[in-house]
Design a protein around this motif. Structure first.
Motif, mmCIF file in Angstrom:
data_model
loop_
_atom_site.group_PDB
_atom_site.id
_atom_site.type_symbol
_atom_site.label_atom_id
_atom_site.label_comp_id
_atom_site.label_asym_id
_atom_site.label_seq_id
_atom_site.Cartn_x
_atom_site.Cartn_y
_atom_site.Cartn_z
ATOM 1 N N ARG A 193 0.777 -1.054 -0.126
ATOM 2 C CA ARG A 193 -0.008 0.049 0.009
ATOM 3 C C ARG A 193 0.852 1.127 -0.081
ATOM 4 O O ARG A 193 1.635 1.499 0.900
ATOM 5 C CB ARG A 193 -0.934 0.038 1.227
ATOM 6 N N ILE A 194 0.646 1.974 -1.045
ATOM 7 C CA ILE A 194 1.608 3.122 -1.250
ATOM 8 C C ILE A 194 1.600 4.211 0.108
ATOM 9 O O ILE A 194 2.848 4.487 0.453
ATOM 10 C CB ILE A 194 1.621 3.875 -2.735
ATOM 11 N N GLU A 195 0.426 4.396 0.254
ATOM 12 C CA GLU A 195 0.650 5.271 1.589
ATOM 13 C C GLU A 195 1.006 4.921 2.755
ATOM 14 O O GLU A 195 1.237 5.806 3.772
ATOM 15 C CB GLU A 195 -1.075 5.821 1.780
ATOM 16 N N ARG B 34 8.352 6.006 -0.900
ATOM 17 C CA ARG B 34 7.205 6.726 -1.733
ATOM 18 C C ARG B 34 7.504 7.693 -2.555
ATOM 19 O O ARG B 34 7.152 7.905 -3.835
ATOM 20 C CB ARG B 34 6.112 7.323 -0.745
ATOM 21 N N ILE C 287 1.900 7.937 -9.242
ATOM 22 C CA ILE C 287 1.104 7.172 -8.214
ATOM 23 C C ILE C 287 -0.349 7.002 -8.452
ATOM 24 O O ILE C 287 -1.165 5.869 -8.221
ATOM 25 C CB ILE C 287 1.331 7.856 -6.827
ATOM 26 N N ASP C 288 -0.909 7.840 -8.989
ATOM 27 C CA ASP C 288 -2.266 7.744 -9.303
ATOM 28 C C ASP C 288 -2.688 6.551 -10.352
ATOM 29 O O ASP C 288 -3.458 6.114 -10.198
ATOM 30 C CB ASP C 288 -2.938 9.090 -10.035
ATOM 31 N N ILE D 188 -0.620 4.207 -10.605
ATOM 32 C CA ILE D 188 -0.370 2.970 -10.086
ATOM 33 C C ILE D 188 -1.780 2.404 -9.251
ATOM 34 O O ILE D 188 -2.163 1.366 -9.498
ATOM 35 C CB ILE D 188 0.735 2.986 -9.122
ATOM 36 N N LYS D 189 -2.312 3.460 -8.698
ATOM 37 C CA LYS D 189 -3.516 3.081 -8.045
ATOM 38 C C LYS D 189 -4.823 2.653 -8.721
ATOM 39 O O LYS D 189 -5.356 1.606 -8.661
ATOM 40 C CB LYS D 189 -3.917 4.171 -7.271
ATOM 41 N N LEU E 145 -4.066 -0.542 -10.175
ATOM 42 C CA LEU E 145 -4.267 -1.722 -8.971
ATOM 43 C C LEU E 145 -5.763 -2.240 -8.993
ATOM 44 O O LEU E 145 -5.782 -3.415 -8.951
ATOM 45 C CB LEU E 145 -3.385 -1.325 -7.829
ATOM 46 N N PHE E 146 -6.506 -1.104 -9.086
ATOM 47 C CA PHE E 146 -7.753 -1.414 -9.006
ATOM 48 C C PHE E 146 -8.300 -2.073 -10.150
ATOM 49 O O PHE E 146 -9.210 -3.135 -9.956
ATOM 50 C CB PHE E 146 -8.621 0.103 -8.801
#
Ligand code: GDP
Length: 329
Positions: free
Chosen positions: A60-62, A69, A78-79, A81-82, A85-86
């Motif tokens: 989890r990046i956060e 990070r 990063i967005d 990546i998120k 992932l979703f």
């Protein structure tokens, strides 16, 4: 040291997964046609599961240490990546559902329909996976790169070794640390970064050099290098800044000194000035440098001169008590 990225199993690319399953199909058997076709879809399920595991194990990046990070930020958005992932998780779930539905249909079908249902399910699953191919591929590339770069442990007290190119940074790390330094690969720089360790009592201290990062004036740095400096600021510890006073030094005293001043303000850490190559010092360089700095540790990284004193200074600056003979390491 196990980094958060080492635990992540890297799945094959989407096209490779499809090919793996395709190649296996003829070899898969069963007592009946229905059983054979079900076994074929189960093989596909095994492959698709790799994507679910991949996403579940992706850190989890956060929650990552800010050093990691910010390193990731240099590497990729990063967005994105998120989002990927979703999407990859959703794709894996949809593909899984298609495969399970296919299996159910085969179970309640006649023998002569089983192959047709398997083919349709295979096609549907493959097209679900292909729709997300780019995202999956992007995540695979990110994780492969992350695995390569995470030799640095942000939890350890760190000594960042800075200075102009060729002043002796990597020589110092290999002489002062215990084992052969590891080579890390960062998005920061095209050059290899050397990482070495020394142990003092219970404390393990990490040394890293900074080729292509803290080795030239700010005005020559690009966006990535500026971000890299930010990432380095997240490592707690000190900086050792090395000067080269040999007649072969590529950089004059003034250039080295102005870089030193910059590193002092950029690194956000205590900086210990170190004069290297005293075994071959150019008296004029040396004298003019001495006028500018008065508290430097003088060493020859190559000949091993002054390293004990330097270690003592480093430990003192890190607040680590000196337990035993310094050269035990
Ligand atoms: P870096 O680019 O700062 O990592 O520099 P290196 O560690 O690769 O060293 C550059 C060159 O300086 C190499 O040829 C080393 O052998 C040499 N060197 C490093 N330390 C010393 C030293 O203390 N004395 C002398 N004479 N040469 C040194």
């Amino acid at each position: 040291m196990l980094t958060p990225f080492e635990r992540v199993p890297v799945p094959p690319e989407v096209d490779d997964v499809i090919e793996i399953v395709l190649n296996r199909l003829p070899k898969i058997g069963g007592k009946t046609v229905k059983e054979r076709e079900i076994n074929r879809l189960l093989t596909y399920i095994n492959q698709v599961e790799k994507y679910s595991t991949f996403v579940n194990k992706f850190p989890r990046i956060e929650k990552l240490h800010p050093f990691y990070r910010e390193s990731i930020e240099i590497l990729a958005d990063i967005d994105r990546i998120k989002i990927c992932l979703f999407n990859t998780k959703r794709t894996a779930d949809l593909a899984m559902r298609a495969l399970r539905e296919g299996i159910q249909k085969i179970k309640s079908s006649d023998e002569d329909q089983a192959n047709e249902i398997m083919r349709k399910t295979f096609g549907r699953t493959s097209s679900i996976l292909r729709k997300n191919r780019e995202c999956t591929s992007f995540l695979i590339k990110v994780i492969v790169q992350l695995k390569k770069m995470m030799t640095v442990d942000p939890k350890l007290p760190t000594v960042i070794v800075a200075g102009s190119p060729n002043v002796g940074k990597s020589t110092l790390i290999s002489r002062i640390t215990r084992a052969k330094p590891e080579i890390a690969n960062y998005p920061f720089t095209t050059k290899d970064i050397h990482v070495g360790h020394i142990r003092e009592g219970d404390a393990l201290i990490q040394f890293i050099d900074t080729p292509g990062i803290l080795d030239r004036p700010n005005s020559e740095r690009n966006q990535i290098e500026l971000k890299s400096i930010n990432a380095l600021r997240n490592l707690s510890g000190i900086t050792v800044f090395m000067f080269d006073v040999s007649p072969f030094s590529y950089y004059g005293v003034d250039d080295q000194f102005s870089l030193y001043k910059e590193v002092r303000s950029l690194s956000g850490k205590k900086v210990i000035p170190v004069i290297n190559k005293i075994d071959e010092k150019d008296e004029t360089y040396y004298q003019s440098l001495m006028k500018l700095i008065n508290n430097a540790v003088e060493i020859s990284a190559e000949k091993g001169i002054g390293l004990e004193e330097l270690k003592r200074e480093i430990l003192k600056a890190l607040g680590i008590p000196l337990n035993r003979g310094l050269l035990d390491n």
